[in-house]
Write a protein that holds these residues in place. Structure first.
Motif, PDB file in Angstrom:
ATOM      1  N   GLY A   1       0.784  -1.225   0.000  1.00 40.53           N
ATOM      2  CA  GLY A   1       0.000   0.000   0.000  1.00 40.53           C
ATOM      3  C   GLY A   1       0.813   1.271   0.000  1.00 40.53           C
ATOM      4  O   GLY A   1       0.329   2.328  -0.402  1.00 40.53           O
ATOM      5  N   GLU A   2       2.073   1.197   0.458  1.00 40.88           N
ATOM      6  CA  GLU A   2       2.927   2.377   0.544  1.00 40.88           C
ATOM      7  C   GLU A   2       4.362   1.906   0.775  1.00 40.88           C
ATOM      8  O   GLU A   2       4.581   0.801   1.275  1.00 40.88           O
ATOM      9  N   PRO A   3       5.362   2.722   0.405  1.00 38.98           N
ATOM     10  CA  PRO A   3       6.738   2.375   0.755  1.00 38.98           C
ATOM     11  C   PRO A   3       6.864   2.296   2.280  1.00 38.98           C
ATOM     12  O   PRO A   3       6.212   3.031   3.006  1.00 38.98           O
ATOM     13  N   GLY A   4       7.671   1.407   2.762  1.00 35.86           N
ATOM     14  CA  GLY A   4       7.844   1.299   4.207  1.00 35.86           C
ATOM     15  C   GLY A   4       8.572   0.036   4.608  1.00 35.86           C
ATOM     16  O   GLY A   4       9.624   0.081   5.241  1.00 35.86           O
ATOM     17  N   ALA A   5       8.034  -1.112   4.209  1.00 32.56           N
ATOM     18  CA  ALA A   5       8.617  -2.368   4.667  1.00 32.56           C
ATOM     19  C   ALA A   5       9.969  -2.662   4.023  1.00 32.56           C
ATOM     20  O   ALA A   5      10.684  -3.555   4.479  1.00 32.56           O
ATOM     21  N   SER A   6      10.329  -1.940   2.958  1.00 31.70           N
ATOM     22  CA  SER A   6      11.673  -2.063   2.382  1.00 31.70           C
ATOM     23  C   SER A   6      12.587  -0.927   2.812  1.00 31.70           C
ATOM     24  O   SER A   6      13.755  -0.896   2.423  1.00 31.70           O
ATOM     25  N   ILE A   7      12.060   0.023   3.587  1.00 29.10           N
ATOM     26  CA  ILE A   7      12.895   1.095   4.137  1.00 29.10           C
ATOM     27  C   ILE A   7      13.554   0.543   5.400  1.00 29.10           C
ATOM     28  O   ILE A   7      12.845   0.161   6.342  1.00 29.10           O
ATOM     29  N   PRO A   8      14.883   0.454   5.460  1.00 29.62           N
ATOM     30  CA  PRO A   8      15.532  -0.254   6.565  1.00 29.62           C
ATOM     31  C   PRO A   8      15.058   0.167   7.950  1.00 29.62           C
ATOM     32  O   PRO A   8      14.721  -0.690   8.785  1.00 29.62           O
ATOM     33  N   ALA A   9      15.016   1.462   8.238  1.00 30.92           N
ATOM     34  CA  ALA A   9      14.653   1.905   9.580  1.00 30.92           C
ATOM     35  C   ALA A   9      13.198   1.589   9.896  1.00 30.92           C
ATOM     36  O   ALA A   9      12.858   1.247  11.045  1.00 30.92           O
ATOM     37  N   THR A  10      12.321   1.683   8.903  1.00 33.07           N
ATOM     38  CA  THR A  10      10.906   1.354   9.119  1.00 33.07           C
ATOM     39  C   THR A  10      10.745  -0.140   9.341  1.00 33.07           C
ATOM     40  O   THR A  10      10.011  -0.577  10.251  1.00 33.07           O
ATOM     41  N   ARG A  11      11.407  -0.944   8.509  1.00 35.79           N
ATOM     42  CA  ARG A  11      11.323  -2.394   8.676  1.00 35.79           C
ATOM     43  C   ARG A  11      11.831  -2.811  10.051  1.00 35.79           C
ATOM     44  O   ARG A  11      11.213  -3.639  10.742  1.00 35.79           O
TER      45      ARG A  11
END
Length: 421
Positions: free
Chosen positions: A210-220
């Protein structure tokens, strides 16, 4: 892992070309949209090089077609009675696009989603909790169909608030959570407020879209820390299908090249970019012939990661996943800034709960400022990290915890005040 996932590039290309030729033989006798669009273009496809000469398709064309031929447009290969599902895009960037699926293409959606689950190590032994309010957006319906296709027990989470969902997860001993990355963080926040120990729960995998996030290291890392589970990304779109998944390496996305043809182009020159370069993702689905999308410009910005990965797959790799949308990019004092890159900096700080990006204009230049739910003494350190990342001085206002909105579906953290000025 299927045999094709580790096949040679020549075998993958041969598979794609064969699927494409079969699909085109079904489209052109009846699909008025592509009959008109490609009537002056040679459509004898003897190679993917021939295919790359066809014109692009974009969302504006499909919306214009639906306006001219209401309610569903002319991009329909079959008679209306052969379609069983109608969904629509979220409307984040304009009027929603209505999309129809046949029984065949809906089964294809389910298999694409099952591939996403399998890549994350999810099996028929799992209990999958889907934390969405079910509506016309296709994402959660497709996730539900995919879990059924996999043979896993599915627990729908519609019509509940966050605390109720957390209790249902505990009661059903769910092992997999499906939601947006923003909502996974919100659920973790609610759990902490109510003394619920999520890391000791039965959830072992969280899967996000649904949005970028789970591939962003700090967010993951923040999601994994909050849930005590491994976090996986997924990418898809209503008009295209569920095309991307995270493998065991958790270093971005693979394109499911058994079901999609992917190209990465320079959005200005329309030429293919080289490995390591950024570009716009162009996709063609290979199993949705009732509502096809040929060389569809997704607007998603990705990095060409080539065709090798530690997991052993030879599918196209997109390091960092979807980095942002072409129309989301901000140019601040000559620097290209994507909201997802700001998220990567902010989520390095455990004290940051939520944030908002405010975009204004000073003369001809865009400027950004942040409102951040965090202790006021932290703003200086955040500014330093942002300066290192972007070489920009970003004003930051520390605001009270809970004052900024929370999101269940796609987070809208950018407030554009340029048009109001």
């Amino acid at each position: 892992m299927s045999q094709l996932e580790t096949a040679s590039r020549s075998d993958i290309v041969a598979h794609q070309l064969s699927r494409l030729q079969q699909g085109f033989s079904r489209i052109f006798p009846q699909n008025r949209f592509y009959q008109s669009k490609l009537e002056h273009t040679a459509t004898a496809l003897n190679s993917l090089e021939d295919f790359s000469q066809l014109p692009f398709t974009n969302k504006r064309e499909l919306l214009a077609d639906q306006a001219a031929h209401p309610p569903f447009g002319s991009n329909l290969t079959y008679l209306p009675e052969e379609y069983i599902c109608q969904h629509q895009t979220s409307g984040t960037t304009g009027k929603p696009l209505k999309i129809l699926d046949t029984r065949e293409s809906w089964d294809w959606w389910a298999e694409c989603w099952a591939s996403i689950y399998r890549a994350a190590g999810v099996s028929s032994k799992d209990v999958i909790f889907i934390a969405f309010n079910f509506g016309p957006f296709i994402g959660f319906w497709a996730a539900h169909e995919g879990s059924k296709h996999l043979g896993a027990l599915t627990v729908p989470g519609g019509g509940m608030d966050s605390l109720q969902r957390l209790h249902i997860i505990q009661e059903t001993r769910a092992t997999v959570l499906v939601c947006t990355p923003s909502y996974a963080l919100r659920l973790a926040e609610v759990a902490q407020e109510h003394g619920i120990d999520l890391p000791s729960s039965t959830i072992r995998v969280t899967l996000h879209a649904g949005e970028p996030g789970a591939s962003i290291p700090a967010t993951r890392e923040r999601i994994e820390r909050g849930w005590g589970a491994r976090t996986y990304d997924h990418a898809g779109m209503s008009e295209m299908g569920a095309y991307g998944f995270t493998c065991s390496q958790q270093q971005g996305l693979h394109v499911n090249e058994s079901e999609f043809i992917a190209e990465i182009i320079d959005p200005h020159t329309n030429q293919a970019v080289q490995e390591g370069e950024l570009g716009e993702l162009v996709l063609t689905n290979l199993g949705r012939w009732g509502y096809p999308a040929i060389r569809y410009r997704t607007g998603d910005i990705v990095r060409n990661g080539g065709y090798t990965c530690g997991c052993g797959r030879s599918y196209l790799h997109l390091p960092g996943g979807v980095l942002g949308r072409a129309d989301d990019m901000l140019i601040v004092k000559g620097t290209n800034v994507y909201p997802s890159a700001i998220a990567d900096v902010l989520h390095r700080f455990p004290e940051v709960s939520e944030y908002r990006i405010i975009v204004t204009k000073n003369g001809a230049l865009d400027e950004i400022a942040l409102q951040v739910e965090c202790p006021s003494e932290l703003t200086g350190r955040i500014q330093e990290e942002l300066h290192i990342a972007f070489n920009l001085r970003v004003p930051i206002e520390s605001v009270e915890l809970g004052i900024l909105p929370r999101f269940e579906l796609k987070a809208r953290r950018v407030e554009d005040r340029r048009r109001k000025a």
